[in-house]
Design a protein around this motif. Sequence first.
Motif, PDB file in Angstrom:
ATOM      1  N   HIS A 290      18.862 -11.438  21.207  1.00 14.93           N
ATOM      2  CA  HIS A 290      19.173 -10.058  20.811  1.00 14.93           C
ATOM      3  C   HIS A 290      18.632  -9.725  19.425  1.00 14.93           C
ATOM      4  N   ASN A 291      18.571 -10.713  18.562  1.00 14.19           N
ATOM      5  CA  ASN A 291      18.118 -10.469  17.192  1.00 14.19           C
ATOM      6  C   ASN A 291      16.659 -10.023  17.127  1.00 14.19           C
ATOM      7  N   LYS A 292      15.884 -10.368  18.136  1.00 14.03           N
ATOM      8  CA  LYS A 292      14.467 -10.016  18.138  1.00 14.03           C
ATOM      9  C   LYS A 292      14.242  -8.510  18.270  1.00 14.03           C
ATOM     10  N   ALA A 293      15.258  -7.802  18.723  1.00 12.15           N
ATOM     11  CA  ALA A 293      15.104  -6.354  18.925  1.00 12.15           C
ATOM     12  C   ALA A 293      15.067  -5.577  17.617  1.00 12.15           C
ATOM     13  N   ILE A 294      15.430  -6.209  16.514  1.00 11.12           N
ATOM     14  CA  ILE A 294      15.529  -5.514  15.233  1.00 11.12           C
ATOM     15  C   ILE A 294      14.199  -4.892  14.804  1.00 11.12           C
ATOM     16  N   MET A 295      13.105  -5.379  15.346  1.00 14.85           N
ATOM     17  CA  MET A 295      11.773  -4.880  14.960  1.00 14.85           C
ATOM     18  C   MET A 295      11.432  -3.533  15.615  1.00 14.85           C
ATOM     19  N   TYR A 296      12.204  -3.129  16.612  1.00 14.80           N
ATOM     20  CA  TYR A 296      11.821  -1.942  17.382  1.00 14.80           C
ATOM     21  C   TYR A 296      12.395  -0.671  16.756  1.00 14.80           C
ATOM     22  N   MET A 297      11.859  -0.303  15.613  1.00 16.03           N
ATOM     23  CA  MET A 297      12.361   0.851  14.877  1.00 16.03           C
ATOM     24  C   MET A 297      12.087   2.174  15.602  1.00 16.03           C
ATOM     25  N   ASP A 298      10.979   2.245  16.335  1.00 17.79           N
ATOM     26  CA  ASP A 298      10.688   3.476  17.080  1.00 17.79           C
ATOM     27  C   ASP A 298      11.761   3.736  18.131  1.00 17.79           C
ATOM     28  N   SER A 299      12.185   2.660  18.798  1.00 13.56           N
ATOM     29  CA  SER A 299      13.242   2.803  19.798  1.00 13.56           C
ATOM     30  C   SER A 299      14.559   3.186  19.134  1.00 13.56           C
ATOM     31  N   TYR A 300      14.831   2.605  17.978  1.00 12.82           N
ATOM     32  CA  TYR A 300      16.045   2.926  17.225  1.00 12.82           C
ATOM     33  C   TYR A 300      16.093   4.427  16.922  1.00 12.82           C
ATOM     34  N   LYS A 301      14.992   4.969  16.422  1.00 11.48           N
ATOM     35  CA  LYS A 301      14.956   6.395  16.075  1.00 11.48           C
ATOM     36  C   LYS A 301      15.058   7.273  17.325  1.00 11.48           C
ATOM     37  N   GLU A 302      14.356   6.857  18.387  1.00  9.66           N
ATOM     38  CA  GLU A 302      14.404   7.661  19.615  1.00  9.66           C
ATOM     39  C   GLU A 302      15.810   7.667  20.206  1.00  9.66           C
ATOM     40  N   ASN A 303      16.492   6.528  20.170  1.00  4.03           N
ATOM     41  CA  ASN A 303      17.834   6.459  20.736  1.00  4.03           C
ATOM     42  C   ASN A 303      18.833   7.320  19.964  1.00  4.03           C
ATOM     43  N   ILE A 304      18.626   7.465  18.668  1.00  2.00           N
ATOM     44  CA  ILE A 304      19.466   8.378  17.886  1.00  2.00           C
ATOM     45  C   ILE A 304      19.244   9.809  18.380  1.00  2.00           C
ATOM     46  N   ASP A 305      17.994  10.162  18.624  1.00  2.85           N
ATOM     47  CA  ASP A 305      17.681  11.499  19.150  1.00  2.85           C
ATOM     48  C   ASP A 305      18.297  11.692  20.537  1.00  2.85           C
ATOM     49  N   ILE A 306      18.211  10.655  21.364  1.00  2.33           N
ATOM     50  CA  ILE A 306      18.776  10.731  22.717  1.00  2.33           C
ATOM     51  C   ILE A 306      20.288  10.940  22.645  1.00  2.33           C
ATOM     52  N   MET A 307      20.939  10.205  21.760  1.00  2.00           N
ATOM     53  CA  MET A 307      22.383  10.347  21.610  1.00  2.00           C
ATOM     54  C   MET A 307      22.748  11.730  21.091  1.00  2.00           C
ATOM     55  N   ASN A 308      21.974  12.244  20.140  1.00  2.00           N
ATOM     56  CA  ASN A 308      22.238  13.588  19.631  1.00  2.00           C
ATOM     57  C   ASN A 308      22.165  14.623  20.745  1.00  2.00           C
ATOM     58  N   SER A 309      21.134  14.510  21.566  1.00  2.00           N
ATOM     59  CA  SER A 309      20.965  15.439  22.680  1.00  2.00           C
ATOM     60  C   SER A 309      22.110  15.314  23.668  1.00  2.00           C
ATOM     61  N   PHE A 310      22.512  14.081  23.954  1.00  2.00           N
ATOM     62  CA  PHE A 310      23.564  13.872  24.943  1.00  2.00           C
ATOM     63  C   PHE A 310      24.933  14.320  24.416  1.00  2.00           C
ATOM     64  N   VAL A 311      25.203  14.052  23.154  1.00  2.00           N
ATOM     65  CA  VAL A 311      26.471  14.498  22.559  1.00  2.00           C
ATOM     66  C   VAL A 311      26.553  16.018  22.605  1.00  2.00           C
ATOM     67  N   SER A 312      25.446  16.680  22.294  1.00  2.00           N
ATOM     68  CA  SER A 312      25.406  18.143  22.362  1.00  2.00           C
ATOM     69  C   SER A 312      25.672  18.616  23.793  1.00  2.00           C
ATOM     70  N   PHE A 313      25.046  17.953  24.757  1.00  2.00           N
ATOM     71  CA  PHE A 313      25.237  18.277  26.178  1.00  2.00           C
ATOM     72  C   PHE A 313      26.714  18.169  26.549  1.00  2.00           C
ATOM     73  N   CYS A 314      27.376  17.097  26.133  1.00  2.00           N
ATOM     74  CA  CYS A 314      28.786  16.880  26.464  1.00  2.00           C
ATOM     75  C   CYS A 314      29.689  17.868  25.732  1.00  2.00           C
ATOM     76  N   ASN A 315      29.414  18.086  24.447  1.00  2.00           N
ATOM     77  CA  ASN A 315      30.229  19.017  23.665  1.00  2.00           C
ATOM     78  C   ASN A 315      30.204  20.417  24.264  1.00  2.00           C
ATOM     79  N   GLU A 316      29.037  20.845  24.714  1.00  2.00           N
ATOM     80  CA  GLU A 316      28.908  22.185  25.303  1.00  2.00           C
ATOM     81  C   GLU A 316      29.745  22.338  26.570  1.00  2.00           C
ATOM     82  N   ARG A 317      30.027  21.208  27.226  1.00  2.00           N
ATOM     83  CA  ARG A 317      30.773  21.244  28.489  1.00  2.00           C
ATOM     84  C   ARG A 317      32.197  20.727  28.328  1.00  2.00           C
ATOM     85  N   ASN A 318      32.630  20.584  27.072  1.00  2.00           N
ATOM     86  CA  ASN A 318      33.990  20.125  26.764  1.00  2.00           C
ATOM     87  C   ASN A 318      34.320  18.764  27.365  1.00  2.00           C
ATOM     88  N   VAL A 319      33.309  17.903  27.403  1.00  2.00           N
ATOM     89  CA  VAL A 319      33.504  16.527  27.857  1.00  2.00           C
ATOM     90  C   VAL A 319      33.628  15.636  26.626  1.00  2.00           C
TER      91      VAL A 319
END
Length: 393
Positions: A290-319
Motif C-alpha cells: 500500500h505504501n507504494k501508492a504514495i507516488m500517485y499524486m495525480d490520482s490523489y488530486k483527481e480523487n479529491i475532485d471526484i469526492m467534491n463532485s459526489f458530495v455536491s451530488f449527495c448534498n443536492e439530494r439531501n443524502v
Amino acid sequence: MIDIFILCSKFVNKTIKGMIIVNLCYIIKSFSQIDLLRKFAKSNINIIGINSISELKDDYLLVISNKDSEFNEVMKKSTNAFVWEELYNDFYNYSLERYMANYDFYHLKYSLKRAIKPDNEAIVVGSSYALFGIEESVLNFPCVNLALASQDIYYASVIGKYVISQNNNIKRIFIGTGYYSFYNDLSLSQGGELMRLTDVYYPIFKDKHNCKELPNNNVQSLFKYEIFDVEQVLDFFSNKFFEESNGKYFTETRDRFKSRIVFRETKDGKWFELNDSLKEKSAYERADSHNKAIMYMDSYKENIDIMNSFVSFCNERNVKIYLIAFPGTKFYEKYLLKEYKESYASALSLINGEIRFIDFDEFCAFDDKDFVDMDHLDEGGAVKVSWIINNLT
C-alpha cells in the motif's frame, strides 16, 4: 439425449428474414415447465405444444420430462429428444460455474437491484474494508452493502450516483476507505486488479474511467446447447443463487476466512492465533504494498475532485454522506506510512459541502480477535463497526 453445438439442417423448419426457425415441441398434458422453457429458448425457437408423440414430425425437436408416463416409450422411438431434468441440471451446473468464476460481478449486479428498491434507505460503497467491515443486518435501518475488493473512490461514486438517481428514498451513503485510498485509481492498475474493470465494472456501467484499453478476459466456458439463450439461463440461475444467499457476500462456500489476505505461513491460521513474528512479517508486506501508492499524486488530486463532485451530488439530494476510515491491526498500522493519515486529513479539508467523517482508527474498540487478517475485520469486528454507526448516525 442429443447435445447440440450447431443445429443440424434436418431440424431447420424455415427461414424468416434471414433467421433460422427451429421447432421445439412438448407434450401439453405432461410438461409443466413451459414458462421456463420459453424463458431459456432463443428467439428463433418456435415452441409448440402437442397432444401426443404421434404429432411429432421428423424436423421437430422434443423436450420431455422423465416423469412423463410415456417417457420410456418416447425415448425408445425418438432420437431427437431433450430430457428436461438433464437439461435443467446442465443449466444449473454451467451457471454455478460461471457465477463462482465471476462472483463479484453477479453479486454487484443483483445487489444493485436490491439497492434501488424503495424500501431500501442506505448503501455502503468503497473498498474491501467496507465489504468486510459492515454488517447490514446489525444496522438499525435498511441498507445494502455494495462495496467490493479494490473498489476505488471513482467507482464508489459511480455506484452511489446510480443508486441515488434510481431510488429517491436513499437517506445515507457510507464510503469505506483506508488512509491510502485517495491515491488509488483502479483503472490505472495492472494485472489482476485491472481485470476487475473487465469482469465487474465495465459490463455493468460501460465506464472504464482512465483505462485506455481493457484487458481481455480469456476465460472460455462453452455452452453446449445452441438453441438455448445462455444469457437468459445465466440470469435466471445466478439470480437464484444470489437470492438463496439472502444477498450476502460471505456464505458457507465463500466465507470471510477463505476471502482474507494470506501471506507467508498464515494460510491455515486465524489472525489472532498467529505468533507475533508472523503477524509482523505479513503486516509489513501488506503495508508495503500500500505504501507504494504514495507516488500517485495525480490520482490523489483527481480523487479529491471526484469526492467534491459526489458530495455536491449527495448534498443536492439531501443524502447524508459518511466517509469512513476503517481500522487495521496494530501490526499493519505500524508499517503504513504516517504521511497517509496527514494527506487524508488534507484531502478532507479540500472537500466542500457537508460530509461526515468517521475514523475508526481513533476508537479503542478493536483487538486482534476482531480481524480476519492484517487489515480486514472479521465478523465480530464488523458487528462492532455497525453498532458504532448506529450510535453515530
